[in-house]
Design an enzyme around this catalytic site. Structure first.
Site, short mmCIF file in Angstrom:
data_model
loop_
_atom_site.label_atom_id
_atom_site.label_comp_id
_atom_site.label_asym_id
_atom_site.label_seq_id
_atom_site.Cartn_x
_atom_site.Cartn_y
_atom_site.Cartn_z
N CYS A 1 -11.06 -31.13 -4.58
CA CYS A 1 -10.41 -31.14 -3.26
C CYS A 1 -11.34 -31.68 -2.17
CB CYS A 1 -9.91 -29.75 -2.90
SG CYS A 1 -8.48 -29.27 -3.87
N ASN B 1 -1.12 -27.64 -0.77
CA ASN B 1 -2.43 -28.23 -1.04
C ASN B 1 -2.23 -29.53 -1.81
OD1 ASN B 1 -4.96 -28.92 -1.98
ND2 ASN B 1 -5.47 -26.88 -2.75
N HIS C 1 -9.68 -28.70 4.89
CA HIS C 1 -8.86 -28.81 3.68
C HIS C 1 -7.76 -27.75 3.74
CE1 HIS C 1 -7.56 -29.25 -0.35
NE2 HIS C 1 -8.08 -28.12 -0.78
O1 UT7 Z 1 -8.12 -26.38 -3.14
C1 UT7 Z 1 -9.16 -25.93 -3.95
C2 UT7 Z 1 -9.67 -24.63 -3.50
N1 UT7 Z 1 -8.71 -23.57 -3.74
C3 UT7 Z 1 -8.61 -22.57 -2.90
O2 UT7 Z 1 -9.25 -22.58 -1.88
C4 UT7 Z 1 -7.72 -21.41 -3.29
C5 UT7 Z 1 -8.44 -20.11 -3.02
N2 UT7 Z 1 -7.69 -18.90 -3.42
C6 UT7 Z 1 -6.57 -18.52 -2.78
O3 UT7 Z 1 -6.09 -19.18 -1.88
C7 UT7 Z 1 -5.96 -17.18 -3.17
O4 UT7 Z 1 -6.88 -16.47 -3.96
C8 UT7 Z 1 -4.61 -17.31 -3.92
C9 UT7 Z 1 -3.55 -17.85 -2.97
C10 UT7 Z 1 -4.75 -18.23 -5.11
C11 UT7 Z 1 -4.15 -15.93 -4.39
O5 UT7 Z 1 -4.06 -15.03 -3.29
P1 UT7 Z 1 -4.76 -13.62 -3.37
O6 UT7 Z 1 -4.48 -12.94 -2.10
O7 UT7 Z 1 -6.22 -13.85 -3.71
O8 UT7 Z 1 -3.98 -12.89 -4.51
P2 UT7 Z 1 -4.53 -12.28 -5.87
O9 UT7 Z 1 -4.77 -13.35 -6.86
O10 UT7 Z 1 -5.63 -11.31 -5.59
O11 UT7 Z 1 -3.28 -11.44 -6.31
C12 UT7 Z 1 -2.84 -10.28 -5.56
C13 UT7 Z 1 -1.57 -9.75 -6.18
C14 UT7 Z 1 -1.64 -9.59 -7.69
O12 UT7 Z 1 -0.84 -8.46 -8.03
P3 UT7 Z 1 -1.55 -7.04 -8.36
O13 UT7 Z 1 -2.48 -7.31 -9.50
O14 UT7 Z 1 -2.25 -6.66 -7.10
O15 UT7 Z 1 -0.37 -6.18 -8.70
C15 UT7 Z 1 -0.96 -10.82 -8.22
O16 UT7 Z 1 -0.39 -10.64 -9.49
O17 UT7 Z 1 -0.51 -10.70 -5.94
C16 UT7 Z 1 0.11 -11.05 -7.18
N3 UT7 Z 1 0.54 -12.42 -7.09
C17 UT7 Z 1 1.75 -12.77 -6.64
N4 UT7 Z 1 2.79 -12.04 -6.20
C18 UT7 Z 1 3.90 -12.71 -5.79
C19 UT7 Z 1 -0.15 -13.56 -7.40
N5 UT7 Z 1 0.60 -14.64 -7.15
C20 UT7 Z 1 1.79 -14.17 -6.68
C21 UT7 Z 1 2.98 -14.81 -6.26
N6 UT7 Z 1 3.99 -14.04 -5.82
N7 UT7 Z 1 3.12 -16.14 -6.24
#
Ligand code: UT7
Length: 344
Positions: free
Chosen positions: A116, A286, A256
């Protein structure tokens, strides 16, 4: 002789027609519009769905508009560089394909992949060619059909990404406008958090890699999130310190577009008010290498000659950095001109 700097003198973009909304995604995987808006800040993304069309299709559209709105003669173009992670095919380079599609015959070029951060790294690279004085017109394209590698059964990654292309014309400037400085980094130990395992030389495509879904993006989101905020902030602050930039004299931050929460955190750490931070993630998601040029294209009509701009990215690799540039033209007129151009 006054110093030659590399200035962006025109910009154009393209996103495919088809819009994938959060509502539609919530019928494909277990997610909701509320979750996606609260955790990522994306409402919709554009997807190139037509069979047989790759990244070059979108890049061609952006480059054709760029050439038209800047009145560029294709025979005057010295170099075409295409950056991103989704070339049409492993070889030849997408830069070659786009040059052929557009009718650019007298240029050389190549592709650059820095995740990215591709556009940031590529802008710093092509600027060096301009600074030699030998190259006068370079087209830099940031384009990705990242939907190719998105697993639409994985709710952790499928809401994030969208397809798109942006292209800029870069020319020499002797009045101090354009690229001033760059700070660029890679840390390969971060590669375990964000990658596509198969399809390269280590794991070429086999029935097994396909069945195991190894041609899709893998991301461990939280470590990527933390590293993105800290590294984009650190390099941007370092750039500010180096050049005596403050929240007052910075006109725009172009970050970004991976997550609205990351964008807001970086802007806040830099002390910038929200209105100085370019954001269009809600409409495009993204778009990997295309986020920076698509942002500058969207905001072109508000850009003024002399604006102090910081670009910053973070991506797979890990790759990250910041660029400081002084915008080289009043964007309003060019943005208005684009509205009058019809390419079909
Ligand atoms: O471009 C290259 C660089 N990339 C980035 O900069 C991305 C960086 N990371 C992020 O933006 C975030 O980490 C994500 C958007 C990918 C994920 O967000 P998060 O707040 O870190 O969520 P998480 O992975 O910690 O998940 C939290 C909860 C989980 O449930 P439990 O285990 O707490 O019950 C996930 O299963 O949210 C759940 N979850 C979802 N729920 C509804 C994960 N994806 C989804 C979804 N809808 N789409």
């Amino acid at each position: 002789m006054s110093k030659i700097t590399a200035a962006i003198t025109g910009i154009a973009g393209y996103v495919p027609e088809y819009i994938l909304t959060n509502e539609e995604l919530s019928k494909m995987v277990d997610t909701t519009d509320e979750w996606i808006m609260a955790r990522i800040g994306i409402r919709e993304r554009h997807i190139l769905r037509e069979k047989g069309l790759g990244t070059s299709f979108m890049a061609e559209k952006a480059v054709r508009m760029l050439i038209a709105k800047t009145n560029t003669n294709v025979d005057d173009i010295d170099m075409v560089v295409c950056c991103g992670v989704t070339p049409d095919m492993p070889f030849p380079a997408t830069a070659n394909i786009v040059s052929d599609l557009v009718g650019i015959k007298k240029a050389f070029g190549f592709d650059i992949n820095a995740g990215c951060s591709s556009f940031l790294f590529a802008l710093a690279t092509v600027a060096k060619f301009i600074e030699t004085g030998k190259y006068k017109k370079i087209i830099l394209i940031g384009a990705d059909k990242i939907s190719t590698f998105v697993d639409y059964t994985d709710r952790a990654t499928c809401p994030i990404f969208g397809d798109g292309a942006g292209a800029v014309l870069i020319e020499p400037n002797t009045e101090g406008y354009g690229m001033i400085d760059e700070i660029l980094h890679v840390d390969g130990s971060g590669r375990k958090y964000l990658y596509q395992k198969a399809g390269g030389s280590s794991y070429p495509a086999t029935m097994e890699t396909v069945v195991n879904r190894q041609h899709f993006i893998f991301q461990d989101g939280q470590p990527v999130y933390k590293a993105a905020v800290s590294n984009m902030t650190e390099t941007s602050l370092k750039m500010m310190k180096r050049h005596g930039l403050t929240s007052e004299n910075i006109d725009w931050l172009v970050p970004h577009q991976a997550n609205l929460r990351i964008i807001k955190a970086v802007g806040q750490h830099m002390g910038l008010p929200e209105e100085k931070v370019m954001v269009n993630i809600q409409r495009y998601g993204n778009t990997t290498a295309a986020t920076l040029p698509l942002c500058m294209w969207d905001f072109e009509n508000r850009l003024k000659k002399g604006d102090n701009i910081i670009l910053t990215t973070f991506g797979a690799g890990f790759t990250w950095g910041a660029i400081y540039l002084k915008w080289a033209y009043n964007g309003h007129q060019m943005a208005e001109k684009e509205k009058e151009i019809s390419l079909d």
